[in-house]
Design a protein around this motif. Structure first.
Motif, PDB file in Angstrom:
ATOM      1  N   PHE A 810       3.801  -3.110  -2.640  1.00 47.94           N
ATOM      2  CA  PHE A 810       3.417  -3.401  -4.004  1.00 47.94           C
ATOM      3  C   PHE A 810       4.661  -3.566  -4.870  1.00 47.94           C
ATOM      4  O   PHE A 810       5.766  -3.148  -4.498  1.00 47.94           O
ATOM      5  N   LYS A 811       4.510  -4.146  -6.013  1.00 49.26           N
ATOM      6  CA  LYS A 811       5.615  -4.350  -6.948  1.00 49.26           C
ATOM      7  C   LYS A 811       6.009  -3.034  -7.611  1.00 49.26           C
ATOM      8  O   LYS A 811       5.233  -2.079  -7.632  1.00 49.26           O
ATOM      9  N   ARG A 812       7.216  -3.034  -8.116  1.00 49.98           N
ATOM     10  CA  ARG A 812       7.621  -1.939  -9.000  1.00 49.98           C
ATOM     11  C   ARG A 812       6.869  -2.143 -10.312  1.00 49.98           C
ATOM     12  O   ARG A 812       7.039  -3.142 -11.002  1.00 49.98           O
ATOM     13  N   GLU A 937       8.716 -13.648 -11.241  1.00 50.21           N
ATOM     14  CA  GLU A 937       7.890 -13.680 -10.051  1.00 50.21           C
ATOM     15  C   GLU A 937       8.525 -12.842  -8.967  1.00 50.21           C
ATOM     16  O   GLU A 937       9.727 -12.529  -9.015  1.00 50.21           O
ATOM     17  N   ASP A 938       7.680 -12.436  -8.006  1.00 45.32           N
ATOM     18  CA  ASP A 938       8.222 -11.784  -6.822  1.00 45.32           C
ATOM     19  C   ASP A 938       8.393 -12.817  -5.729  1.00 45.32           C
ATOM     20  O   ASP A 938       7.577 -13.724  -5.587  1.00 45.32           O
ATOM     21  N   ASP A 939       9.432 -12.651  -4.971  1.00 38.21           N
ATOM     22  CA  ASP A 939       9.723 -13.573  -3.884  1.00 38.21           C
ATOM     23  C   ASP A 939       8.836 -13.221  -2.696  1.00 38.21           C
ATOM     24  O   ASP A 939       8.957 -12.144  -2.105  1.00 38.21           O
ATOM     25  N   THR A 940       7.904 -14.140  -2.363  1.00 43.30           N
ATOM     26  CA  THR A 940       6.982 -13.863  -1.254  1.00 43.30           C
ATOM     27  C   THR A 940       7.713 -13.738   0.067  1.00 43.30           C
ATOM     28  O   THR A 940       7.311 -12.960   0.941  1.00 43.30           O
ATOM     29  N   GLN A 941       8.796 -14.484   0.230  1.00 47.66           N
ATOM     30  CA  GLN A 941       9.573 -14.346   1.461  1.00 47.66           C
ATOM     31  C   GLN A 941      10.278 -13.012   1.511  1.00 47.66           C
ATOM     32  O   GLN A 941      10.388 -12.374   2.554  1.00 47.66           O
ATOM     33  N   GLU A 942      10.753 -12.543   0.372  1.00 54.10           N
ATOM     34  CA  GLU A 942      11.436 -11.250   0.339  1.00 54.10           C
ATOM     35  C   GLU A 942      10.463 -10.107   0.597  1.00 54.10           C
ATOM     36  O   GLU A 942      10.815  -9.072   1.144  1.00 54.10           O
ATOM     37  N   ARG A 943       9.193 -10.294   0.208  1.00 50.74           N
ATOM     38  CA  ARG A 943       8.195  -9.242   0.419  1.00 50.74           C
ATOM     39  C   ARG A 943       7.980  -8.972   1.912  1.00 50.74           C
ATOM     40  O   ARG A 943       7.710  -7.853   2.322  1.00 50.74           O
ATOM     41  N   ASN A 944       8.123 -10.022   2.749  1.00 46.32           N
ATOM     42  CA  ASN A 944       7.886  -9.870   4.185  1.00 46.32           C
ATOM     43  C   ASN A 944       9.154  -9.983   5.019  1.00 46.32           C
ATOM     44  O   ASN A 944       9.081 -10.076   6.236  1.00 46.32           O
ATOM     45  N   VAL A 945      10.325 -10.015   4.392  1.00 48.23           N
ATOM     46  CA  VAL A 945      11.558 -10.194   5.144  1.00 48.23           C
ATOM     47  C   VAL A 945      11.822  -8.956   6.002  1.00 48.23           C
ATOM     48  O   VAL A 945      11.540  -7.821   5.607  1.00 48.23           O
ATOM     49  N   ASP A 955      11.159  -0.068   0.713  1.00 50.03           N
ATOM     50  CA  ASP A 955      11.203  -0.167  -0.742  1.00 50.03           C
ATOM     51  C   ASP A 955      10.035  -0.995  -1.268  1.00 50.03           C
ATOM     52  O   ASP A 955       9.465  -1.826  -0.554  1.00 50.03           O
ATOM     53  N   ALA A 956       9.716  -0.764  -2.544  1.00 51.94           N
ATOM     54  CA  ALA A 956       8.715  -1.579  -3.221  1.00 51.94           C
ATOM     55  C   ALA A 956       9.303  -2.938  -3.576  1.00 51.94           C
ATOM     56  O   ALA A 956      10.528  -3.126  -3.594  1.00 51.94           O
ATOM     57  N   VAL A 957       8.462  -3.880  -3.850  1.00 51.68           N
ATOM     58  CA  VAL A 957       8.887  -5.243  -4.170  1.00 51.68           C
ATOM     59  C   VAL A 957       9.345  -5.285  -5.615  1.00 51.68           C
ATOM     60  O   VAL A 957       8.636  -4.817  -6.522  1.00 51.68           O
ATOM     61  N   ARG A 958      10.523  -5.852  -5.814  1.00 49.16           N
ATOM     62  CA  ARG A 958      11.056  -5.984  -7.171  1.00 49.16           C
ATOM     63  C   ARG A 958      10.715  -7.378  -7.707  1.00 49.16           C
ATOM     64  O   ARG A 958      10.955  -8.383  -7.028  1.00 49.16           O
TER      65      ARG A 958
END
Length: 1362
Positions: A810-812, A937-945, A955-958
């Motif tokens: 989840f996001k921060r 926005e949150d980077d969708t690729q970074e969320r699943n990297v 870590d949570a998604v920034r």
């Protein structure tokens, strides 16, 4: 006092009557008012002798005006006055009305009831009829004197009328009758009245007629001071009470003893009033007389019938008298009429003796006999009287269902003469029934007697009063022609005739069923006598002529029966063998209620069905019912036991397939398994490990014999060591199956592991003992199955942690904010899965919510606590059912209330296998930072990297990413977000550290507490470039100001100050002022102090792709095939996006070309006005707009557009017949009226004038290569005023689609159409407008060529046709 008028001493002034007034000298000087004293004169008033008065100041003079008239009417007069020295006249109008005193003459007011008309001979009571102008009392009784009526005070003879004073003055009224001197009928009260205005009073009028007939008079109302009296006409009808009686003598003549008779007495009332009547003298009548009614009332002009009944109780003559008394209904007048009515009768009897053999109930008893038999009885008749008697017998019906009784009885002799005092006569009665009949005490035989004489025998009298045995009707024999009927004696008869009746149990057919070949079986048949007569029976085989006998008519049935009996009697025997059957005994006798047991034995010999037909013949049976006898069928079947080997019957509950389509069937099978024919194998499908599955096999008995079957399960041949115990189970192991029936064999399969298991199923038929030469039958097939483990996969999220578990990051989030992520679970196995979701969350920040999906809740159950670890809740949870290949979705909600790193878990538990658990990790973080960024926005690729997940702590998604996407080279792209200060008192300063090609605006600025500021990021790159997560930092510090918070101004580097500066030095000696210049400068940053250790850096990542658009056409030249005019040719080509950014395209016509509409005849509106009328041109402009609207919207056709379909030549010829010059000149002025033409018409008029100079060029219109584009607008067609009657024009070349966007690496296919309308060769070029191309690169273009030619030239080469 009125309006001024001219002085006019007319004659009217001399007619004004006034009283004499005092002179002004006689009045006191101090008095303010002068008065006039009136002279007392009874008949006339003093005339005015003085015509001048002096009115004191502030005073008044009183004048009295008197009005008197000698005739009725309305009178008017005017008094005129004039002030001295003013010459101003005044007028006083005077009006008076003279009336006589009067009362109301309206019948609706005076009389309580009224009507407009009355019918002829209609009787009305106390109503006023307007058509006759008379009040009708109606019919009234008469016959007494006037004084007698007054003493009775009859309310029906009186009526109250209303006298209303309708005048505005008092009225005195005197009442009298016109015939006052001779009045003996009408009376009134009171004789006079005194009424105030509008007052009313009732007047009572009586009518007492003393003689019958029509009586009338008039009521005279004399009104004081009114010479004309008011008259009302009155009338009444005097009626005398009377009844007409018919007849006055009632004669019953001669009556047979104990008979009854009636006579009718008619009473008729011909008067107009109801009449009451009463019959007296009833006590003097004998008991043998009675009346239907002895008193009553008869309505006017009606009649009433009174019935007198007579019952002859004893012999002799009777003469009596009744008295009729008539009176009014209220008995006011008493008895007004009396009539005597004479009644006479005579009673007589005869003597006749009747002897017969009586039964138990006194009837003639014949007993019970068989149909077609007969019985006889003798009756004796004797005349014991003094006169001869003739007799006759007659047979009657015994009811609706027995009307043919006469055909079953015969009487001899039927008639004769009985001489007085002579011996009796014997009469024989024969009972010979032809069908079944039952008579019980039915009076079917009647003996009629004729004769004369007096006296009645005692025996006949006793029989007469014992109904329904005898009833005698007597008639006098001394009449002229023949004797009179004196007796009709019914004779009760009891008789019964029936056929022999029996029953056979069991009923035919007797079925021995299926029997094993060589065995015996015996059945017993019981023959019961259900009748009351003895009968004999005989069992025999059907004769050869059976069919012929059955076809004979019913009249020959008895003879056929007798012939059959004679043939069967010779062959009667104790035992009868027919085929496989033996019957004994075959003949005998059975009494009433008895029975005979008949044994039938069957010996099964050769295989097959044996069916034999026997007949049971019974004496005395109905010949119409089976002439050959009662049919009796014997059936038996000899066979050997066997089982059905058809797989469709054994596996009727399961799919059946071959090995070639086994894979496809396994995917679609829904039951427990299927059967493979060529492998002779049953397969359990989709069975979970550890779960038990059942298969049911139908074992059918192929014969009608019951059989026993032994079942068994064994390992396959060669795999005897394979463990199948407790894996495959069978029950039952033995079964008994009824004939032509089936039984179910159940096999259970419980796989302990995920592997294949096999066994052999056998069903062996048990051979009965004693059977020889029968081989046992065995059904066998293979059973196989495989255990499967449930497989659930977490599809979303696809990220996996270092531990291999699915992770939802989840996001921060700011505290109390929330985010929802989808959780998608898919069943990747081949068996349905029942699972449960349990959420483990220590802090309660995560929530789970279901969505609409194919998952089904089917069951609730408890989960053991040790299986879920630290689950926060342990309630009863629902299980979900998920089919193979299906997915279900849930929403996982994260709502932080703590500022820290937060984790949770979701346990996916499979039912019956809690050890098979899937774990989903939940990661989130809550914060309460004061400086935040919004709109990123949150980077969708970074969320699943993977690099971010390969940690012990995920870590949570920034949310710190800006995606520009595809950007053109050399052009600016903008993205906007906001910075927010969430503190309540602290000021903040931000500064972005960004380099080219990114520019932040504003770059530096201040943020007030609780405020936000928009930041714009601008990207402009002159060369292609790719930016992937380009890092930009923002430095944030807390600052303080000396000023109060409300007085601190807002600031950033985009704020400017405008100042004016002198551009020249100031010269005092110069007369001109110095020049000034407007200068814009950046506003200086307000002074502030930085809070120590408050500096903080925020990271923002930027991503963008800056590149040129690249494309590739599949062809640049399209040659259409030759076609006929008005036919369509088609072709296709593709456009591919070979670049890295999206391609935007639009097809357009070549430069310099214009769309052309082919006009059949080009006309100008201005020119048309020289030849057509104004209304015609205006109407055609309207039709033109509707025409083009129809072309754009084909489904919306206006009813007037059909006029445009007509040939232009016909319209022009019809218009030229009018008067163009004169008509146009008359209507030319109307063109300037704005209400007549619309705005669009005026614009077209101006365009027409401008085009007047170019009319000559219309004849040389050239055809263009590209006639009309797909995207041409409607205004291009309607704006020109030359288009009056255009043809419907199709595009020569068209392309679809003509605009759009193509993603990188994708293709777009275009359809091009060629539609020629004339012969020739056509060519055009389509240009593809594509922005963001590399400098120097040309836009795409496609050349289109097409040819339209005649049909004969289609196959020739293009060079030859040119």
């Amino acid at each position: 006092m009125g309006e001024a008028a001219s002085r006019d001493s007319s004659a009217k002034e001399s007619q004004v009557s006034t009283q004499r007034t005092e002179s002004p000298q006689d009045s006191l000087p101090t008095s303010s008012k002068s008065t006039m004293e009136s002279a007392s004169m009874p008949t006339e008033f003093l005339r005015l002798k003085r015509y001048r008065w002096v009115v004191p100041a502030h005073g008044e003079v009183e004048l009295k005006v008197h009005f008197s008239t000698k005739k009725p009417g309305k009178f008017e007069q005017t008094l005129r006055f004039e002030l001295v020295q003013t010459k101003r006249p005044y007028e006083l109008p005077c009006c008076g009305t003279g009336l006589y005193p009067s009362i109301s003459q309206d019948p609706r007011v005076v009389f309580p009831q009224w009507r407009k008309t009355m019918k002829e001979d209609e009787i009305i009571f106390k109503e006023y009829v307007e058509s006759t102008e008379r009040f009708h009392f109606g019919p009234l009784m008469c016959g007494k004197s006037r004084e007698w009526y007054k003493a009775q005070n009859c309310p029906g003879n009186a009526e109250n009328i209303t006298i209303l004073n309708s005048s505005p003055m008092d009225v005195e009224v005197q009442f009298s009758f016109e015939n006052a001197g001779e009045a003996e009928t009408f009376l009134l009260d009171p004789p006079s009245m005194a009424l105030k205005p509008k007052q009313k009073q009732e007047l009572t009028i009586w009518a007492y007629p003393t003689s019958p007939g029509f009586l009338q008079d008039k009521l005279i109302c004399s009104i004081g001071k009114n010479p004309e009296p008011v008259v009302f006409s009155l009338c009444c009808l005097g009626v005398r009470m009377k009844l007409e009686v018919s007849p006055l003598e009632l004669s019953f003549n001669k009556q047979f003893l104990h008979s009854t008779d009636s006579r009718t007495l008619v009473l008729r009332n011909d008067t107009l009033l109801p009449v009451a009547w009463q019959l007296s003298g009833l006590d003097d009548l004998a008991e043998n007389f009675s009346l239907s009614q002895d008193n009553g009332a008869i309505d006017p002009r009606s009649e009433f019938e009174v019935t007198v009944h007579f019952r002859a109780g004893q012999m002799g003559s009777i003469e009596k008298t009744l008295q009729l008394e008539v009176s009014d209904p209220e008995n006011i007048l008493g008895i007004v009429q009396a009539e005597n009515i004479k009644i006479s009768a005579e009673v007589y009897n005869i003597s006749l003796s009747f002897d017969m053999p009586e039964g138990p109930g006194g009837s003639l008893e014949f007993g019970t006999i068989n149909v077609l038999d007969n019985a006889k009885h003798v009756l004796t008749l004797q005349n014991k009287g003094a006169y001869n008697i003739e007799y006759s017998f007659m047979l009657g019906g015994a009811g609706p269902m027995m009307r043919d009784v006469a055909s079953h009885f015969t009487v001899e002799p039927k008639s004769g003469m009985l001489t007085a005092s002579q011996p009796g006569v014997d009469v024989e009665m024969l009972f010979h029934p032809t069908r079944e009949i039952l008579l019980k005490d039915k009076p079917i035989l009647y003996c009629q007697a004729w004769g004369g004489g007096w006296g009645l025998g005692w025996r006949l009298a006793s029989l007469l009063w014992s109904p329904p045995f005898l009833w005698t009707q007597v008639r006098d024999a001394s009449s002229g022609e023949g004797s009179e009927l004196v007796g009709n004696i019914p004779l009760r008869v009891s008789a019964k005739a029936e056929y022999s009746k029996c029953s056979v149990e069991p009923a035919s057919p007797i079925n021995f069923g299926a029997m094993v070949k060589g065995t015996r079986k015996t059945l017993t048949v019981v023959l019961d006598n259900k009748g009351t007569l003895n009968f004999k029976f005989c069992i025999r085989q059907a004769p050869e002529e059976a069919s012929a006998l059955e076809s004979k008519s019913l009249q020959q049935g008895e003879s056929a029966k007798c012939s059959l009996r004679r043939k069967s009697s010779s062959s009667t025997q104790r035992r009868l063998s027919v085929g496989m059957f033996t019957v004994s005994p075959c003949s005998g006798s059975i009494g009433p209620g008895g029975q005979q047991k008949i044994s039938v034995e069957c010996l099964a010999r050769q295989e097959g069905t044996c069916e034999k037909q026997l007949y049971i013949d019974i004496t005395g049976r109905d010949p119409k019912d089976n002439p050959l006898g009662i049919p009796f069928t014997l059936i038996a079947k000899s066979c050997l036991p066997a089982l059905v080997e058809d797989v469709t019957s054994i596996f009727e509950d399961y799919p059946i397939c071959s090995s070639s389509d086994l894979v496809q069937k396994m995917q679609s099978v829904k039951g427990a398994g299927l059967f493979v024919t060529d492998e002779n194998r049953f397969i359990f499908s989709n069975i979970q490990v550890g779960r038990e599955a059942e298969a049911h096999f139908s074992i059918y008995n192929a014969r009608h014999l019951p059989c026993d079957v032994v079942l068994s399960i064994k390992p396959l041949s060669g795999e005897e060591k394979s463990p199948i115990k407790n894996i495959f189970k069978l029950y039952p192991v033995k079964m008994s199956i009824a004939g032509s029936s089936y039984a179910i064999a159940t096999v259970t399969f419980t796989p302990p592991e995920e592997q294949n298991y096999n066994c052999t199923f056998k069903a062996s038929l048990v051979i009965p003992k004693g059977s020889v030469g029968i081989e046992p039958q065995i059904l066998t097939f293979t059973i196989s199955g495989k255990g499967h483990e449930p497989r659930l996969t977490v599809v979303c999220s696809s990220a996996r942690s270092e531990r291999g578990n699915a992770v939802l990051r989840f996001k921060r989030l700011q505290l109390w904010d929330s985010e929802v992520l989808p959780l998608v679970i898919r069943n990747d196995g081949i068996i349905p899965v029942k699972f449960m979701l349990l959420l483990e969350d220590e802090h309660g920040m995560f929530f789970l919510k279901g969505r609409t999906s194919p998952v089904k809740v089917f069951h609730t159950g408890d989960v053991k606590k040790e299986l879920i670890g630290k689950a926060s809740k342990l309630p009863k949870k629902p299980f979900f059912h998920l089919s193979p290949g299906k997915s279900t979705e849930f929403d996982v909600i994260f709502k932080p209330t703590l500022a820290q790193h937060l984790e949770g878990k979701i346990h996916v538990l499979v039912k019956d296998s809690y050890s098979n658990e899937t774990l989903i990790e939940l990661v989130g973080e809550g914060h309460k930072e004061e400086f935040t960024l919004l709109g990123l926005e949150d980077d969708t690729q970074e969320r699943n990297v993977k690099s971010s997940l390969k940690k012990d702590i995920t870590d949570a998604v920034r949310v710190n990413h800006i995606e520009f996407g595809d950007c053109p080279v050399g052009k600016r792209c903008y993205r906007t977000f906001a910075v927010t200060n969430r503190s309540l008192k602290q000021f903040m300063r931000f500064e972005w550290e960004a380099d080219a090609p990114f520019l932040f605006s504003p770059k530096v600025g201040h943020l007030h507490p609780g405020c936000a500021k928009d930041i714009t990021v601008i990207l402009k790159s002159d060369v292609p470039a790719t930016f992937m997560r380009h890092l930009v930092k923002c430095k944030m510090t807390k600052v303080n100001f000396e000023l109060p918070q409300k007085k601190v101004p807002d600031w950033d580097d985009q704020m400017c100050i405008v100042i004016w500066k002198n551009t020249t030095r100031k010269n005092p000696a110069a007369a001109t002022r110095p020049k000034i210049k407007r200068v814009v400068e950046t506003a200086p940053e307000p002074a502030h102090t930085v809070v120590e250790e408050s500096s903080q850096e925020l990271e923002v990542y930027l991503s963008a792709v800056v590149a040129y658009t690249q494309f590739k056409l599949s062809t640049t030249m399209i040659q259409f095939k030759s076609t006929l005019p008005f036919q369509t040719g088609t072709a296709t080509f593709t456009l591919q996006n070979t670049g890295e950014v999206a391609l935007e395209y639009s097809w357009e016509k070549p430069a310099g070309s214009e769309p052309v509409k082919k006009l059949k005849k080009p006309y100008s509106t201005t020119l048309m006005r020289r030849f057509l009328s104004y209304d015609t041109v205006k109407h055609r402009r309207k039709l033109l707009r509707l025409f083009w609207s129809e072309q754009d919207h084909p489904s919306e056709t206006h009813p007037e557009v059909w006029q445009l379909r007509r040939p232009a030549e016909q319209q022009q010829d019809s218009e030229q017949q009018q008067e163009p010059d004169s008509k146009w000149q008359q209507n030319s002025e109307q063109e300037q009226d704005p209400e007549q033409d619309s705005e669009q018409d005026s614009v077209q008029e101006q365009d027409s004038v401008q085009e007047l100079d170019s009319v000559q060029e219309l004849d040389s219109v050239q055809e263009l290569d590209f006639e009309q584009q797909q995207y041409s607008e409607q205004e291009d067609r309607v704006s020109t005023s030359l288009e009056v009657f255009p043809d419907v024009v199709h595009d020569l070349f068209s392309i679809n689609p003509y605009c759009g966007i193509i993603a990188p690496g994708q293709k777009e296919t275009f359809d091009v159409q060629f539609f020629p309308e004339c012969l020739g060769k056509f060519k055009t070029t389509l240009l593809c407008r594509i922005p963001n191309l590399q400098p120097g690169e040309k836009m795409g273009q496609v050349t289109l060529e097409g040819r339209a030619q005649e049909k004969d030239s289609l196959d020739k080469p293009l060079e030859e046709t040119e």
